[in-house]
Write a protein that holds these residues in place. Structure first.
Motif, PDB file in Angstrom:
ATOM      1  N   LEU B  90       0.838  -1.199   0.000  1.00  0.00           N
ATOM      2  CA  LEU B  90       0.000   0.000   0.000  1.00  0.00           C
ATOM      3  C   LEU B  90       0.873   1.248   0.000  1.00  0.00           C
ATOM      4  O   LEU B  90       1.805   1.372   0.794  1.00  0.00           O
ATOM      5  N   TYR B 101      -3.673  10.609   6.511  1.00  0.00           N
ATOM      6  CA  TYR B 101      -2.890   9.788   5.601  1.00  0.00           C
ATOM      7  C   TYR B 101      -3.891   9.069   4.697  1.00  0.00           C
ATOM      8  O   TYR B 101      -4.763   8.349   5.187  1.00  0.00           O
ATOM      9  N   THR B 102      -3.730   9.251   3.382  1.00  0.00           N
ATOM     10  CA  THR B 102      -4.651   8.650   2.433  1.00  0.00           C
ATOM     11  C   THR B 102      -3.941   7.535   1.688  1.00  0.00           C
ATOM     12  O   THR B 102      -2.832   7.734   1.189  1.00  0.00           O
ATOM     13  N   PHE B 103      -4.607   6.393   1.603  1.00  0.00           N
ATOM     14  CA  PHE B 103      -3.996   5.211   1.006  1.00  0.00           C
ATOM     15  C   PHE B 103      -4.474   4.976  -0.416  1.00  0.00           C
ATOM     16  O   PHE B 103      -5.625   5.272  -0.762  1.00  0.00           O
ATOM     17  N   GLY B 104      -3.565   4.442  -1.234  1.00  0.00           N
ATOM     18  CA  GLY B 104      -3.925   3.970  -2.553  1.00  0.00           C
ATOM     19  C   GLY B 104      -4.691   2.664  -2.462  1.00  0.00           C
ATOM     20  O   GLY B 104      -4.886   2.114  -1.373  1.00  0.00           O
ATOM     21  N   SER B 105      -5.076   2.140  -3.619  1.00  0.00           N
ATOM     22  CA  SER B 105      -5.907   0.934  -3.658  1.00  0.00           C
ATOM     23  C   SER B 105      -5.100  -0.345  -3.441  1.00  0.00           C
ATOM     24  O   SER B 105      -5.673  -1.397  -3.230  1.00  0.00           O
ATOM     25  N   GLY B 106      -3.788  -0.257  -3.485  1.00  0.00           N
ATOM     26  CA  GLY B 106      -2.950  -1.394  -3.154  1.00  0.00           C
ATOM     27  C   GLY B 106      -2.583  -2.276  -4.322  1.00  0.00           C
ATOM     28  O   GLY B 106      -3.276  -2.314  -5.348  1.00  0.00           O
TER      29      GLY B 106
END
Lengths: 113, 112
Positions: B90, B101-106
């Motif tokens: 991620l 904190y914003t996460f990508g789709s992985g």
């Protein structure tokens, strides 16, 4: 070194009940985050807690932070099936200049009818 | 608005092959960027973070490396993959202290 512990790790509860997930951390911090993760998916931000005594609520979820006790709680009120997911807390070590956050192991929540 | 892109979504690679995962952020400047790994059924382990171009902090010694060639691009690499490199990778970004904190789709990586 900062350590973040969540408990319980697994929680099975009935719809309509209340429960609390606990997040303890080992060193001083003034920033704590809660995330939700559905199976096979990425993390969704739930709450950002930035000061001692901070309390935030969204629907059936309420999060609080006690920096003196180094403890945050995520309270679930009248649980519904849609809240089934894994919940993570994450802590930024030290004070506001820290750039990284460290995650707890997560609490897998299963809500049954 | 800000968005974070991560690709590929799924990857199956043989042991010993190289790896390159890319993450880009749009709609912001000078973000802090992060790579985390999640083993099956486990928590998130911070691998690398970067506060600026060319600035990489490594959290866990291993056969992975990270680079930040541009302000909004973060790349995770390996010269030779191991079975233990399998996991869910991620990428995340933040605007700095106090921000979320914003996460990508992985990327789900399976090393076979």
């Amino acid at each position: 070194e900062l350590k973040v512990e969540q408990n319980p790790l697994f929680l099975s509860m009935q719809e309509g009940k209340n429960y609390t997930i606990y997040c303890n951390y080992s060193t001083t911090s003034d920033r704590l985050y809660w995330y939700r993760q559905d199976p096979g998916k990425s993390l969704e931000s739930l709450f950002v807690l930035l000061s001692n005594g901070a309390v935030k609520q969204e629907g059936r979820l309420m999060a609080s932070l006690d920096t003196k006790a180094r403890l945050s709680t995520l309270h679930i009120t009248a649980a519904v099936h849609d809240l089934s997911a894994t919940y993570f807390c994450a802590v930024a070590p030290g004070y506001s200049s820290a750039s990284k956050i460290i995650f707890g192991s997560g609490t897998r929540l299963s809500i049954r009818p | 608005s800000q968005t974070i892109h991560q690709w590929p979504a799924t990857l199956v690679q043989p042991v010993g092959s190289p790896l390159s995962l890319e993450c880009t952020v749009e709609g912001t400047s000078n973000p802090n960027l992060y790579w985390y790994r999640q083993a099956a059924g486990r928590g998130l382990q911070l691998l690398f973070y970067s506060v600026g171009i060319g600035q990489i902090s490594s959290e866990v010694p291993q056969n992975l490396s990270a680079s930040r060639p541009q302000d909004r691009q973060f790349i995770l690499s390996s010269k030779k993959l191991l079975l233990s490199d399998s996991g869910f990778y991620l990428c995340a970004w933040s605007a700095g202290p106090g921000g979320g904190y914003t996460f990508g789709s992985g990327t789900r990586l399976t090393v076979v």
